[in-house]
Scaffold this motif. Structure first.
Motif, PDB file in Angstrom:
ATOM      1  N   PHE A 299       0.829  -1.213   0.000  1.00 30.43           N
ATOM      2  CA  PHE A 299       0.000   0.000   0.000  1.00 30.43           C
ATOM      3  C   PHE A 299       0.860   1.257   0.000  1.00 30.43           C
ATOM      4  O   PHE A 299       0.532   2.250  -0.659  1.00 30.43           O
ATOM      5  N   ALA A 300       1.986   1.241   0.759  1.00 30.56           N
ATOM      6  CA  ALA A 300       2.857   2.410   0.799  1.00 30.56           C
ATOM      7  C   ALA A 300       3.429   2.716  -0.577  1.00 30.56           C
ATOM      8  O   ALA A 300       3.482   3.883  -0.998  1.00 30.56           O
ATOM      9  N   PHE A 301       3.853   1.696  -1.309  1.00 31.60           N
ATOM     10  CA  PHE A 301       4.386   1.922  -2.656  1.00 31.60           C
ATOM     11  C   PHE A 301       3.286   2.317  -3.627  1.00 31.60           C
ATOM     12  O   PHE A 301       3.516   3.134  -4.531  1.00 31.60           O
ATOM     13  N   LEU A 302       2.099   1.741  -3.491  1.00 30.97           N
ATOM     14  CA  LEU A 302       0.989   2.132  -4.366  1.00 30.97           C
ATOM     15  C   LEU A 302       0.623   3.596  -4.171  1.00 30.97           C
ATOM     16  O   LEU A 302       0.353   4.312  -5.142  1.00 30.97           O
ATOM     17  N   ALA A 303       0.613   4.044  -2.922  1.00 32.03           N
ATOM     18  CA  ALA A 303       0.263   5.438  -2.653  1.00 32.03           C
ATOM     19  C   ALA A 303       1.374   6.399  -3.045  1.00 32.03           C
ATOM     20  O   ALA A 303       1.121   7.598  -3.201  1.00 32.03           O
ATOM     21  N   THR A 304       2.592   5.883  -3.220  1.00 27.22           N
ATOM     22  CA  THR A 304       3.720   6.753  -3.524  1.00 27.22           C
ATOM     23  C   THR A 304       4.053   6.783  -5.008  1.00 27.22           C
ATOM     24  O   THR A 304       4.070   7.856  -5.631  1.00 27.22           O
TER      25      THR A 304
END
Length: 307
Positions: free
Chosen positions: A141-146
């Motif tokens: 999720f952190a990479f998707l949001a970034t």
């Protein structure tokens, strides 16, 4: 007999030999201390592997639903989409392990050789310990949001610089996510080995007129090579067994053996697909076992230098 003929000895009396029952109790207590660990290994490691080894050779008839012994599952998982899944996992694990080893080794040298003292080293090692265990759905999720398709950084780069074309949902994107926890794991593993390179070795080589290349060729390299190889094997095994991050990030769009195992075990359409999943898992256990056996052998050679 005159007075003084009998002297008092101050030497301690010889100890009585320990009884056989006492020796048995002394040998039994350490065994009782190890017993919980042995039970844990037997229940959560040996028993599942044994179940996989049995169920991988079971086949279900699609008409009568009768189970029988067969090697068809092993033949199936070595070809077609399953073979591509093994190949995809091996390629991804090998690339991320090598990149993680190189980047982690460079960071370890920078931390050990810094002049800022122990504070920076402690901060880096603490952060590495946290990041090495940060994975799964939160990491995806952190990479998707970034840097996902609608991520903050992606939108900024697209609007300002016009950069486009990188996909997080590809093998390269998944490798980038894996490096997030593999590089810190490499740092934690290799820092003790880097610290074991004694400054006296470098000083002795300088006194004898050796160049920097000769020092690393004949002294530093041979000492550091076994722990680097062992740490790389550990990174390979970690990347090969990773599941939650890939599942949350790419679903089943990439050929990875962990995703194939999950699809086979959760299939409600193909009869006996769960046995195929167990055969895939058994092959995965064998591969990881070979890697970890090599890692153990390398660690034994390393311990002689790090002692």
């Amino acid at each position: 007999m005159e007075p003084g003929d009998v002297g008092l000895s101050t030497a301690p009396a010889p100890a009585a030999p320990a009884s056989r029952s006492g020796r048995r109790r002394g040998a039994l207590l350490p065994a009782l201390g190890v017993l919980p660990f042995l039970l844990y290994v037997a229940v959560f490691l040996l028993l599942p592997v044994g179940v996989l080894a049995v169920e991988a050779f079971r086949a279900t008839d699609p008409v009568t639903f009768e189970e029988s012994w067969s090697t068809a599952n092993l033949g199936t998982v070595t070809g077609g989409a399953y073979a591509r899944a093994y190949l995809g996992s091996l390629q991804l694990s090998a690339v991320t392990a090598v990149l993680g080893a190189v980047l982690g080794l460079a960071l370890a040298f920078a931390v050990v050789g810094t002049r800022l003292g122990r504070l920076l080293r402690r901060l880096v090692l603490t952060a590495s310990g946290v990041l090495a265990n940060f994975g799964g759905v939160p990491l995806a999720f952190a990479f998707l949001a970034t840097i996902g398709n609608a991520g903050v950084v992606t939108a900024l780069l697209t609007d300002t610089l016009g950069l486009d074309g990188f996909s997080l949902y590809s093998m390269a994107g998944l490798a980038l996510v894996y490096l997030y926890f593999l590089v810190p794991l490499m740092v934690l593993t290799i820092v003790p080995a880097v610290e074991a390179l004694r400054p006296q070795w470098r000083e002795a080589s300088d006194v004898l007129g050796a160049s920097r290349w000769q020092y690393w060729r004949h002294v530093g390299g041979p000492v550091l090579l076994p722990p680097v190889l062992g740490a790389t094997m550990l990174l390979f095994a970690s990347a090969f067994a990773a599941y939650a991050t890939a599942k949350a990030l790419v679903g089943s769009s990439l050929p990875l053996v962990t995703l194939q195992i999950a699809d086979s075990l959760s299939s409600n359409v193909v009869v006996g697909a769960e046995n195929l999943g167990k055969a895939l898992a058994l092959g995965m256990v064998v591969l990881v076992g070979l890697v970890m056996a090599f890692y153990t052998w390398v660690q034994r050679r390393t311990s002689r230098w790090l002692a």
